[in-house]
Motif scaffolding. Structure first.
Motif, PDB file in Angstrom:
ATOM      1  N   UNK A 234       0.822  -1.206   0.000  1.00  0.00           N
ATOM      2  CA  UNK A 234       0.000   0.000   0.000  1.00  0.00           C
ATOM      3  C   UNK A 234       0.859   1.261   0.000  1.00  0.00           C
ATOM      4  N   UNK A 235       1.894   1.283   0.859  1.00  0.00           N
ATOM      5  CA  UNK A 235       2.779   2.443   0.892  1.00  0.00           C
ATOM      6  C   UNK A 235       3.458   2.645  -0.460  1.00  0.00           C
ATOM      7  N   UNK A 236       3.936   1.558  -1.045  1.00  0.00           N
ATOM      8  CA  UNK A 236       4.614   1.655  -2.343  1.00  0.00           C
ATOM      9  C   UNK A 236       3.665   2.163  -3.419  1.00  0.00           C
ATOM     10  N   UNK A 237       2.423   1.674  -3.402  1.00  0.00           N
ATOM     11  CA  UNK A 237       1.459   2.069  -4.433  1.00  0.00           C
ATOM     12  C   UNK A 237       1.146   3.556  -4.364  1.00  0.00           C
ATOM     13  N   UNK A 238       0.892   4.086  -3.163  1.00  0.00           N
ATOM     14  CA  UNK A 238       0.505   5.497  -3.078  1.00  0.00           C
ATOM     15  C   UNK A 238       1.693   6.427  -3.327  1.00  0.00           C
ATOM     16  N   UNK A 239       2.913   5.932  -3.122  1.00  0.00           N
ATOM     17  CA  UNK A 239       4.099   6.758  -3.357  1.00  0.00           C
ATOM     18  C   UNK A 239       4.563   6.720  -4.805  1.00  0.00           C
ATOM     19  N   UNK A 240       3.893   5.948  -5.633  1.00  0.00           N
ATOM     20  CA  UNK A 240       4.384   5.734  -6.993  1.00  0.00           C
ATOM     21  C   UNK A 240       4.141   6.911  -7.922  1.00  0.00           C
ATOM     22  N   UNK A 241       3.303   7.859  -7.537  1.00  0.00           N
ATOM     23  CA  UNK A 241       2.983   8.999  -8.407  1.00  0.00           C
ATOM     24  C   UNK A 241       2.548  10.184  -7.550  1.00  0.00           C
ATOM     25  N   UNK A 242       2.693  11.404  -8.062  1.00  0.00           N
ATOM     26  CA  UNK A 242       2.224  12.579  -7.314  1.00  0.00           C
ATOM     27  C   UNK A 242       0.721  12.531  -7.089  1.00  0.00           C
ATOM     28  N   UNK A 243       0.275  13.115  -5.999  1.00  0.00           N
ATOM     29  CA  UNK A 243      -1.157  13.213  -5.728  1.00  0.00           C
ATOM     30  C   UNK A 243      -1.780  14.302  -6.594  1.00  0.00           C
ATOM     31  N   UNK A 244      -2.959  14.064  -7.157  1.00  0.00           N
ATOM     32  CA  UNK A 244      -3.622  15.119  -7.932  1.00  0.00           C
ATOM     33  C   UNK A 244      -4.075  16.286  -7.063  1.00  0.00           C
ATOM     34  N   UNK A 245      -4.053  16.114  -5.743  1.00  0.00           N
ATOM     35  CA  UNK A 245      -4.471  17.181  -4.830  1.00  0.00           C
ATOM     36  C   UNK A 245      -3.291  17.944  -4.243  1.00  0.00           C
ATOM     37  N   UNK A 272       3.134  10.538   1.568  1.00  0.00           N
ATOM     38  CA  UNK A 272       4.131   9.997   2.491  1.00  0.00           C
ATOM     39  C   UNK A 272       3.874   8.528   2.786  1.00  0.00           C
ATOM     40  N   UNK A 273       2.608   8.182   3.002  1.00  0.00           N
ATOM     41  CA  UNK A 273       2.285   6.816   3.395  1.00  0.00           C
ATOM     42  C   UNK A 273       0.817   6.534   3.134  1.00  0.00           C
ATOM     43  N   UNK A 274       0.458   5.262   3.137  1.00  0.00           N
ATOM     44  CA  UNK A 274      -0.937   4.872   3.014  1.00  0.00           C
ATOM     45  C   UNK A 274      -1.623   4.972   4.366  1.00  0.00           C
ATOM     46  N   UNK A 275      -2.953   5.094   4.349  1.00  0.00           N
ATOM     47  CA  UNK A 275      -3.752   5.045   5.567  1.00  0.00           C
ATOM     48  C   UNK A 275      -4.773   3.933   5.409  1.00  0.00           C
ATOM     49  N   UNK A 276      -5.404   3.551   6.545  1.00  0.00           N
ATOM     50  CA  UNK A 276      -6.161   2.306   6.593  1.00  0.00           C
ATOM     51  C   UNK A 276      -7.617   2.530   6.954  1.00  0.00           C
ATOM     52  N   UNK A 277      -8.437   1.595   6.503  1.00  0.00           N
ATOM     53  CA  UNK A 277      -9.815   1.518   6.962  1.00  0.00           C
ATOM     54  C   UNK A 277      -9.819   0.786   8.295  1.00  0.00           C
ATOM     55  N   UNK A 278     -10.955   0.793   9.058  1.00  0.00           N
ATOM     56  CA  UNK A 278     -10.959   0.152  10.378  1.00  0.00           C
ATOM     57  C   UNK A 278     -10.515  -1.305  10.352  1.00  0.00           C
ATOM     58  N   UNK A 292      -6.388   4.953   1.354  1.00  0.00           N
ATOM     59  CA  UNK A 292      -6.115   6.379   1.299  1.00  0.00           C
ATOM     60  C   UNK A 292      -4.642   6.632   1.518  1.00  0.00           C
ATOM     61  N   UNK A 293      -4.286   7.913   1.632  1.00  0.00           N
ATOM     62  CA  UNK A 293      -2.883   8.270   1.838  1.00  0.00           C
ATOM     63  C   UNK A 293      -2.786   9.590   2.585  1.00  0.00           C
ATOM     64  N   UNK A 294      -1.557   9.908   3.014  1.00  0.00           N
ATOM     65  CA  UNK A 294      -1.283  11.152   3.719  1.00  0.00           C
ATOM     66  C   UNK A 294      -0.265  11.974   2.941  1.00  0.00           C
ATOM     67  N   UNK A 295      -0.527  13.276   2.874  1.00  0.00           N
ATOM     68  CA  UNK A 295       0.419  14.245   2.323  1.00  0.00           C
ATOM     69  C   UNK A 295       0.991  15.068   3.476  1.00  0.00           C
ATOM     70  N   UNK A 296       2.286  15.193   3.532  1.00  0.00           N
ATOM     71  CA  UNK A 296       2.885  16.098   4.517  1.00  0.00           C
ATOM     72  C   UNK A 296       2.632  17.536   4.101  1.00  0.00           C
ATOM     73  N   UNK A 317       4.369  20.501   9.420  1.00  0.00           N
ATOM     74  CA  UNK A 317       3.305  20.963  10.314  1.00  0.00           C
ATOM     75  C   UNK A 317       2.102  20.033  10.324  1.00  0.00           C
ATOM     76  N   UNK A 318       2.281  18.796   9.930  1.00  0.00           N
ATOM     77  CA  UNK A 318       1.157  17.889   9.999  1.00  0.00           C
ATOM     78  C   UNK A 318       0.897  17.178   8.682  1.00  0.00           C
ATOM     79  N   UNK A 319      -0.311  16.663   8.560  1.00  0.00           N
ATOM     80  CA  UNK A 319      -0.666  15.839   7.421  1.00  0.00           C
ATOM     81  C   UNK A 319      -2.059  16.204   6.894  1.00  0.00           C
ATOM     82  N   UNK A 320      -2.253  15.939   5.625  1.00  0.00           N
ATOM     83  CA  UNK A 320      -3.571  15.944   5.012  1.00  0.00           C
ATOM     84  C   UNK A 320      -3.915  14.504   4.680  1.00  0.00           C
ATOM     85  N   UNK A 321      -5.058  14.016   5.168  1.00  0.00           N
ATOM     86  CA  UNK A 321      -5.545  12.684   4.837  1.00  0.00           C
ATOM     87  C   UNK A 321      -6.425  12.766   3.594  1.00  0.00           C
ATOM     88  N   UNK A 322      -6.224  11.851   2.678  1.00  0.00           N
ATOM     89  CA  UNK A 322      -7.073  11.732   1.487  1.00  0.00           C
ATOM     90  C   UNK A 322      -7.556  10.292   1.419  1.00  0.00           C
TER      91      UNK A 322
END
Length: 413
Positions: A234-245, A272-278, A292-296, A317-322
């Motif tokens: 998951x981490x590798x997949x979300x880091x493979x390309x820039x976020x459109x946001x 930066x990294x993937x995020x998880x569902x419950x 999902x993923x996090x942007x620093x 200064x933190x993260x944005x969750x997408x």
């Protein structure tokens, strides 16, 4: 102060995992005490293999093969005078990336002590390290044929304490999965290189095995190993390309009955990294995509004061969750759910203590109730590249904190 649920989970997991015992390094005469991952995860390279084997009582000279202690590829002086042996085992099954290199029959299994720097140390216990006659799933690196002991396929085992039949790690002998079951699971694990090249196809065999064996998917150590491999994909997949946001944003932050405050945020281009569902967070489900993923990000009071880069690790200064997946509309717009971290924003609002208190109150309830699994921001990416952000949080009955934002520039950190 209570630890966050995420931190509590990390601490609980760390306490639940056994610690590898310190081992004497005969080359340097010291006893390092190291904390290693307590499970087998993705194979370090495509030379790794899994064998279902039952050890015999025989040991044979194996030599060093191509195992080196130093990252330079050279061994410290004197290592060549220390004999290395391997234990002969009868092989009934072969799997893993290098499976085609083991014809079956017999194999020589050479144990190595895992060093603190993940480089191997010479084994200091008995080289008859596996209980005889007890089948086990053994994971190691297959030597090239010129380094085979007596012409028998020779496997260097770098985490021998994790093999059940070694009896070295108390937790391992209590694992509920049988040798056959562990062999089946370990045989589906990809190499790290394959995950990096194409993450989800690389882990597809493992995910298929987990779906076909739902009860075993919850058994230690399979559950924890699968979670680690899934997270890596998951981490590798979300880091493979820039976020459109990704980009530079202007946000207005306000509370009920209070003034609006303007801040500017700049994100990194690549997540930066993937995020998880419950379910994923508990290692109970393993879908073939990231939730999902996090942007620093960095926050400033003016756009001109935003930096072009993050000064160092932890200097943001933190993260944005997408959250994923996104929703696509007929006009080409893309809708996301997400969350903008507010605690760091509150530090920029020194002239509005009531707003800061409201943010802290919301954050406390958000953390206590695990509301981080319910994103609150609506993010719309228009076909022209513009982004609109809306985030409304109820901090008390009749009181809300509102964040409205737009992307004002494509520049990223």
């Amino acid at each position: 102060m209570k630890p966050s649920p995420c931190l509590a989970a990390v601490l609980a997991g760390a306490l639940a995992f056994p610690v590898a015992a310190g081992a004497l390094d005969p080359a340097v005469g010291t006893a390092p005490h190291c904390l290693h991952a307590p499970v087998i995860t993705a194979h370090p390279d495509d030379r790794h293999v899994v064998v279902l084997a039952a050890a015999t009582g025989d040991t044979v000279p194996a030599g060093w093969g191509d195992v080196t202690r130093a990252r330079t590829g050279r061994r410290p002086r004197g290592w060549g005078r220390q004999p290395v042996y391997g234990q002969v085992a009868e092989v009934s099954g072969v799997g893993g990336p290098a499976a085609s290199g083991v014809p079956g029959g017999r194999a020589v299994l050479v144990p190595w002590e895992p060093g603190c720097d993940n480089l191997p140390l010479r084994w200091w216990r008995s080289f008859a390290w596996l209980r005889t006659g007890e089948p086990d799933a053994v994971v190691g690196r297959l030597r090239s044929p010129e380094h085979w002991a007596g012409g028998i396929p020779t496997i260097d085992v770098f985490r021998p304490e994790l093999m059940r039949a070694s009896g070295l790690l108390p937790g391992a002998v209590r694992w509920r999965a049988t040798a056959d079951q562990l062999f089946g699971f370990y045989s589906t694990l990809p190499s790290i290189g394959r995950i990096q090249a194409d993450p989800w196809p690389a882990v597809a065999p493992m995910l298929a095995w987990l779906r076909a064996n739902p009860a075993l998917a919850q058994v230690h150590p399979i559950r924890y190993a699968a979670r680690a491999v899934h997270e890596q994909a998951a981490h590798t997949a979300v880091r493979s390309a820039p976020s459109p946001l990704a980009g530079t944003y202007r946000f207005e932050v306000s509370r009920t009955g209070g003034p609006a405050h303007t801040i500017f945020v700049r994100t990194t281009a690549v997540p930066e990294r993937a995020i998880w569902s419950p379910g994923e967070a508990e290692g109970l489900v393993f879908p073939g995509a990231a939730a999902g993923y996090q942007l620093r990000m960095v926050i400033r009071e003016s756009e001109s004061s935003l930096p072009r880069r993050i000064a160092g690790r932890g200097r943001d200064d933190g993260r944005i969750d997408v959250r994923l997946p996104e929703a696509r509309e007929a006009d080409g717009s893309r809708r996301f759910r997400g969350h903008l971290e507010l605690v760091e924003i509150s530090h920029r609002l020194r002239n509005d203590p009531e707003l800061r208190e409201a943010i802290y109150a919301w954050f406390d309830r958000w953390t206590e109730n695990m509301q981080n699994e319910n994103p609150v921001a609506e993010i719309v990416l228009r076909p022209d590249g513009s982004v609109q952000w809306s985030q409304v949080m109820e901090v008390a009955p009749g009181r809300v904190v509102t964040i409205r934002g737009v992307r004002v520039a494509p520049e990223t950190l």
